[in-house]
Design a protein around this motif. Structure first.
Motif, PDB file in Angstrom:
ATOM      1  N   PRO A  93       7.467   1.044  -1.939  1.00  8.61           N
ATOM      2  CA  PRO A  93       7.901   2.346  -2.465  1.00  8.61           C
ATOM      3  C   PRO A  93       9.362   2.338  -2.899  1.00  8.61           C
ATOM      4  N   ASP A  94       9.645   1.553  -3.942  1.00  6.42           N
ATOM      5  CA  ASP A  94      11.017   1.529  -4.429  1.00  6.42           C
ATOM      6  C   ASP A  94      11.076   2.218  -5.783  1.00  6.42           C
ATOM      7  N   GLU A  95      12.198   2.074  -6.476  1.00  3.25           N
ATOM      8  CA  GLU A  95      12.416   2.787  -7.733  1.00  3.25           C
ATOM      9  C   GLU A  95      11.466   2.349  -8.849  1.00  3.25           C
ATOM     10  N   ASP A  96      10.831   1.203  -8.694  1.00  2.00           N
ATOM     11  CA  ASP A  96      10.044   0.668  -9.795  1.00  2.00           C
ATOM     12  C   ASP A  96       8.558   0.505  -9.486  1.00  2.00           C
ATOM     13  N   GLY A  97       8.067   0.965  -8.343  1.00  5.20           N
ATOM     14  CA  GLY A  97       6.671   0.720  -8.043  1.00  5.20           C
ATOM     15  C   GLY A  97       6.061   1.749  -7.136  1.00  5.20           C
ATOM     16  N   VAL A  98       4.858   1.451  -6.665  1.00  8.93           N
ATOM     17  CA  VAL A  98       4.128   2.344  -5.776  1.00  8.93           C
ATOM     18  C   VAL A  98       4.070   1.750  -4.384  1.00  8.93           C
ATOM     19  N   ALA A  99       3.919   2.604  -3.397  1.00  8.01           N
ATOM     20  CA  ALA A  99       3.771   2.153  -2.016  1.00  8.01           C
ATOM     21  C   ALA A  99       2.291   1.977  -1.737  1.00  8.01           C
ATOM     22  N   GLY A 100       1.870   0.741  -1.611  1.00  7.47           N
ATOM     23  CA  GLY A 100       0.449   0.462  -1.471  1.00  7.47           C
ATOM     24  C   GLY A 100      -0.158   0.918  -0.163  1.00  7.47           C
ATOM     25  N   TRP A 101       0.672   1.106   0.876  1.00 12.62           N
ATOM     26  CA  TRP A 101       0.102   1.476   2.166  1.00 12.62           C
ATOM     27  C   TRP A 101      -0.635   2.803   2.134  1.00 12.62           C
ATOM     28  N   SER A 102      -0.246   3.705   1.240  1.00 12.67           N
ATOM     29  CA  SER A 102      -0.892   5.027   1.203  1.00 12.67           C
ATOM     30  C   SER A 102      -2.359   4.932   0.802  1.00 12.67           C
ATOM     31  N   TYR A 103      -2.715   3.908   0.017  1.00 13.17           N
ATOM     32  CA  TYR A 103      -4.111   3.739  -0.369  1.00 13.17           C
ATOM     33  C   TYR A 103      -4.964   3.236   0.798  1.00 13.17           C
ATOM     34  N   ILE A 104      -4.315   2.598   1.772  1.00 13.56           N
ATOM     35  CA  ILE A 104      -5.044   1.999   2.889  1.00 13.56           C
ATOM     36  C   ILE A 104      -5.226   2.987   4.035  1.00 13.56           C
ATOM     37  N   ILE A 105      -4.218   3.825   4.277  1.00 20.24           N
ATOM     38  CA  ILE A 105      -4.292   4.761   5.401  1.00 20.24           C
ATOM     39  C   ILE A 105      -4.157   6.207   4.944  1.00 20.24           C
ATOM     40  N   GLY A 106      -4.392   6.442   3.652  1.00 24.25           N
ATOM     41  CA  GLY A 106      -4.295   7.784   3.102  1.00 24.25           C
ATOM     42  C   GLY A 106      -5.514   8.633   3.404  1.00 24.25           C
ATOM     43  N   SER A 108      -8.098   9.662   1.754  1.00 23.22           N
ATOM     44  CA  SER A 108      -9.453   9.332   1.301  1.00 23.22           C
ATOM     45  C   SER A 108      -9.874   7.892   1.582  1.00 23.22           C
ATOM     46  N   ALA A 109      -9.028   7.127   2.259  1.00 26.81           N
ATOM     47  CA  ALA A 109      -9.315   5.699   2.440  1.00 26.81           C
ATOM     48  C   ALA A 109     -10.637   5.464   3.161  1.00 26.81           C
ATOM     49  N   GLN A 110     -10.911   6.240   4.207  1.00 34.50           N
ATOM     50  CA  GLN A 110     -12.122   6.029   5.001  1.00 34.50           C
ATOM     51  C   GLN A 110     -13.390   6.224   4.183  1.00 34.50           C
ATOM     52  N   SER A 111     -13.360   7.146   3.245  1.00 33.51           N
ATOM     53  CA  SER A 111     -14.550   7.382   2.420  1.00 33.51           C
ATOM     54  C   SER A 111     -14.603   6.450   1.209  1.00 33.51           C
ATOM     55  N   GLU A 112     -13.452   6.225   0.574  1.00 34.99           N
ATOM     56  CA  GLU A 112     -13.457   5.426  -0.646  1.00 34.99           C
ATOM     57  C   GLU A 112     -13.682   3.941  -0.361  1.00 34.99           C
ATOM     58  N   TYR A 113     -13.225   3.477   0.799  1.00 32.82           N
ATOM     59  CA  TYR A 113     -13.387   2.060   1.151  1.00 32.82           C
ATOM     60  C   TYR A 113     -14.345   1.880   2.337  1.00 32.82           C
ATOM     61  N   LYS A 114     -15.297   2.785   2.467  1.00 37.16           N
ATOM     62  CA  LYS A 114     -16.207   2.747   3.628  1.00 37.16           C
ATOM     63  C   LYS A 114     -16.948   1.423   3.744  1.00 37.16           C
ATOM     64  N   ASN A 115     -17.236   0.787   2.627  1.00 35.70           N
ATOM     65  CA  ASN A 115     -17.978  -0.481   2.662  1.00 35.70           C
ATOM     66  C   ASN A 115     -17.124  -1.664   3.119  1.00 35.70           C
ATOM     67  N   LEU A 116     -15.810  -1.456   3.173  1.00 31.59           N
ATOM     68  CA  LEU A 116     -14.908  -2.553   3.546  1.00 31.59           C
ATOM     69  C   LEU A 116     -14.428  -2.473   4.988  1.00 31.59           C
ATOM     70  N   LEU A 117     -14.729  -1.376   5.671  1.00 29.24           N
ATOM     71  CA  LEU A 117     -14.095  -1.105   6.959  1.00 29.24           C
ATOM     72  C   LEU A 117     -14.434  -2.125   8.043  1.00 29.24           C
ATOM     73  N   LEU A 118     -15.592  -2.776   7.959  1.00 27.92           N
ATOM     74  CA  LEU A 118     -15.984  -3.750   8.978  1.00 27.92           C
ATOM     75  C   LEU A 118     -15.536  -5.174   8.637  1.00 27.92           C
ATOM     76  N   ASP A 119     -14.981  -5.349   7.457  1.00 29.61           N
ATOM     77  CA  ASP A 119     -14.489  -6.668   7.058  1.00 29.61           C
ATOM     78  C   ASP A 119     -13.165  -6.937   7.783  1.00 29.61           C
ATOM     79  N   PRO A 120     -12.986  -8.107   8.397  1.00 34.00           N
ATOM     80  CA  PRO A 120     -11.744  -8.410   9.124  1.00 34.00           C
ATOM     81  C   PRO A 120     -10.493  -8.248   8.263  1.00 34.00           C
TER      82      PRO A 120
END
Length: 558
Positions: A93-106, A108-120
Motif C-alpha cells: 500500500p504505497d503511493e504507486d500500488g495496491v495493498a494485496g492483503w485486503s483481498y485475502i482478509i477483506g 468478501s474473501a471467504q465467499s469469493e475464494y471459498k474453493n481455495l480455503l482448504l488449500d495449504p
C-alpha cells in the motif's frame, strides 16, 4: 537531444495508449464476467483477462489480478488462481500500488475464494496478509492524525447570537498538510469500515477555501469495502482527466470506496456515507461550502443523480458519465432537480441506459425548466471515460464547476419524497409525511415510457431490444411541499405533509420585523425571531457549514 526527446514522447504515448487499451480489454472481460451464466462464460472472461495480461504486461493492475483469481477459483483451477493471487497479495500500500492483503482478509474473501480455503497455500497467504495489515495500520494512524490536526478553538462563552454567527462564518482552525494525497479510514458501522482518498491541490494553503468534487465509482456490486485507498488506482487510468483538470483549477478530489451493501445506489444502507465523509473532511481542510460537487460513472453516476433527488442541500451541482438516471431505493421525483443542476455525458452505444431514454428525459427536464444538460458522444460504449476522446467532456464539467456556486438561500423550494430520512432541502427541514391524506391537485407524477434498450447478444454484438417499462418506479405514496419567501413573508403549500420546520438565516429575513408564515393560504404564524445559540451550534456540529448558517427555526404542524 531532439532524438532523445522524441523517443521519450513516443514511450509516453505508447504507455498511455497501452493503459487505455488494457483498461478497455479488462473492462470487456469484466462485463463478460457479469453476464456469465455458466462455466463457459467464466472461462471466456478469464481468457480475455489473460489476453490483456499477455499483450500489456506493464499495465497489469491489482483489479485485473483480483478478478482473474476470483474467476479461476470459481472454475476450480487452483493453480491458476494462486498464479494471480500470490502476486496480488504482495502488492504494497504505497503511493504507486495496491495493498494485496485486503483481498485475502477483506469483507468478501471467504465467499469469493471459498474453493481455495482448504488449500495449504491459502493459509500461508492469510497469515502474511494479517502481518502486512498490522504494519500498514500503524503507518495509517500516524498519517490520519496529521491530516486531522487543527488549531484549538471554542464556541462556548460567546455572549450573543450575532457574535456566534460571525464566529462560525469566519471559522478557520486549519493547518498546512504534509502530503498531497491522503487515504482516510471511514467507519461505516461497528463491524464495517471503508475509506476515501483525498487529493489536494499541489500548493494547498489552509487560509484559502477550495472547491471539492466527489467522484463515485461504478460497479458497486463487484467492489468490496477497503480501509485504505490507492493513489494511482484513483488518480491514474481513466480518472486521469479528473486529476488533470482538478490540478489546473485547484479543486480537491475525493474518491470514496463503496461495496455491494454500502454504496450510493442500492441498497440505502450506505447512502449516508458521502454527506458524513464531507462533514469529516470539513473538520480538517478548508472547503468552500458553496462549491461542493458530486460526479460519477455508471453506478457512480446513478449515485450522483440519487443525491440530487434525495439529499442535495450540501452540494452545488451534480454530474454523471453514462448515467442511469433513477433512484433505485424509492421514487424518482425529477422535479427535485429544480433545487440544483445535473450535467450528463451519454453515449449512443451504452447498454446501461439507452440514448432514446436520455432524449426523452432531456425533453422532460426542458418541460419543467430544469437546469439539466445531456452531452451525447457518438460511437462510444459504456466505458466512455476510459477513452482519450472523453477529455472535452471533462473540460465541460470543470468549466461548469468553476463558475457554479450553491444558491444558499433560494427564494423558492419544491421538494417531493417518500422516505422521511430525506425530508430536508435547504431551509425546509424535518418534513414528516401523512400519506393517508389526499394529495393536492398540483401534486402530479412525472414519468415516461422506455420502449427500446441496447444490449449485447451472444456474439457480443450490440442489438436493440423492444421493452415496455416506466423510466421511474413510483410505488410508494409521496409528500410534496412548495415554499417561497419575500419581505419576511413565507408562503407554503403542502400535499400529504404532516409537519415541517422552516430554518432561518439573517441573509433571508429582517430580524427587526415580524415574520409571517402562510400555510396553504391561511396565516399560520406571525412573530419576531431572535438568535437561538443552541440551535446554531447543533447545526454547525451536524453539517460543518460556514455559509448556510441557521440562527433559528419555526415548527409548523398541519
Amino acid at each position: 537531444m531532439k532524438y532523445i526527446i522524441s523517443l521519450s514522447l513516443l514511450l509516453i504515448t505508447l504507455l498511455v495508449n497501452g493503459q487505455e487499451n488494457y483498461s478497455a480489454l479488462t473492462q470487456k472481460a469484466l462485463e463478460t464476467m457479469w453476464k456469465s451464466k455458466d462455466e463457459a462464460g467464466y472461462k471466456k472472461a478469464l481468457d480475455m483477462y489473460e489476453e490483456a495480461f499477455k499483450i500489456y504486461p506493464d499495465s497489469i493492475d491489482g483489479t485485473g489480478l483480483y478478478k482473474s483469481s476470483v474467476i479461476a477459483s470459481e472454475l476450480n483451477d487452483y493453480d491458476k488462481a494462486f498464479k494471480y493471487i500470490i502476486p496480488l497479495a504482495k502488492m504494497q500500500p504505497d503511493e504507486d500500488g495496491v495493498a494485496g492483503w485486503s483481498y485475502i482478509i477483506g469483507e468478501s474473501a471467504q465467499s469469493e475464494y471459498k474453493n481455495l480455503l482448504l488449500d495449504p497455500r491459502w493459509n500461508v497467504l492469510k497469515q502474511n496478509a494479517i502481518k502486512d495489515r498490522e504494519k500498514f495500520h500503524k503507518k495509517l494512524i500516524k498519517i490520519e492524525d496529521e491530516f486531522f490536526k487543527i488549531k484549538s478553538y471554542f464556541f462556548d462563552k460567546i455572549p450573543n447570537g450575532k457574535m456566534l454567527y460571525e464566529k462560525i462564518k469566519n471559522h478557520n482552525p486549519y493547518l498546512s498538510k504534509n502530503q498531497q494525497n491522503y487515504s482516510i479510514t471511514f467507519k461505516v458501522n461497528d463491524s464495517a469500515t471503508t475509506s476515501y482518498l483525498i487529493h489536494l491541490p499541489k500548493n494547498y494553503n489552509p487560509q484559502n477555501k477550495y472547491p471539492l468534487l466527489f467522484f463515485l465509482h461504478g460497479a458497486v456490486r463487484s467492489n468490496v469495502l477497503s480501509d485504505y485507498q490507492m493513489v494511482q488506482e484513483n488518480l491514474g487510468g481513466w480518472n486521469r482527466f479528473y486529476t488533470k483538470y482538478a490540478d489546473i483549477n485547484d479543486v480537491i478530489l475525493v474518491f470514496p470506496k463503496g461495496g455491494e451493501k454500502y454504496n450510493w445506489m442500492t441498497p440505502d444502507d450506505g447512502f449516508f456515507m458521502i454527506p458524513e465523509m464531507l462533514k469529516q473532511i470539513k473538520t480538517a481542510i478548508n472547503i468552500d461550502d458553496s462549491k461542493v460537487f458530486i460526479s460519477g460513472h455508471s453506478n457512480g453516476a446513478t449515485g450522483s443523480f440519487s443525491y440530487l433527488m434525495k439529499q442535495p442541500t450540501q452540494f452545488a451541482g451534480f454530474y454523471g458519465f453514462n448515467t442511469y438516471p433513477k433512484v433505485f431505493t424509492g421514487g424518482t421525483f425529477v422535479e427535485n432537480i429544480k433545487n440544483r443542476s445535473f450535467i450528463n455525458f451519454s453515449t449512443d452505444k451504452d447498454y446501461y441506459y439507452p440514448p432514446n431514454a436520455n432524449d426523452d428525459l432531456t425533453k422532460l427536464m426542458k418541460g419543467i425548466a430544469a437546469d439539466y444538460k445531456d452531452y451525447r458522444y457518438n460511437g462510444f460504449p459504456h466505458w466512455f471515460p476510459q477513452f482519450g476522446e472523453s477529455e472535452p467532456a471533462f473540460q465541460i464539467l470543470f468549466k461548469d464547476l468553476v463558475n457554479r456556486k450553491r444558491n444558499l438561500f433560494p427564494k423558492e423550494i419544491s421538494w417531493e419524497f417518500d422516505d422521511e430520512k430525506y425530508g430536508n432541502i435547504d431551509w425546509i427541514s424535518d418534513i414528516k409525511l401523512d400519506t393517508l391524506k389526499l394529495k393536492a391537485p398540483w401534486h402530479q407524477e412525472l414519468n415516461f415510457k422506455i420502449t427500446s434498450w441496447i444490449d449485447y447478444d451472444k456474439d457480443d454484438s450490440l442489438i436493440v431490444k423492444k421493452v415496455n417499462k416506466d423510466a421511474f418506479d413510483l410505488k410508494r405514496k409521496s409528500g410534496k411541499i412548495k415554499a417561497k419567501y419575500e419581505n419576511n413573508i413565507f408562503y407554503i403549500e403542502t400535499s400529504r405533509i404532516q409537519s415541517f420546520s422552516i430554518k432561518l438565516s439573517p441573509e433571508m429575513i429582517d430580524r427587526s420585523k415580524k415574520i409571517k408564515v402562510y400555510l396553504n393560504g391561511k396565516l399560520y404564524f406571525t412573530q419576531q425571531i431572535d438568535y437561538n445559540q443552541e440551535f446554531m451550534l447543533q447545526n454547525f456540529e451536524k453539517y460543518r457549514d460556514r455559509e448556510q448558517i441557521w440562527i433559528n427555526f419555526i415548527n409548523v404542524k398541519i
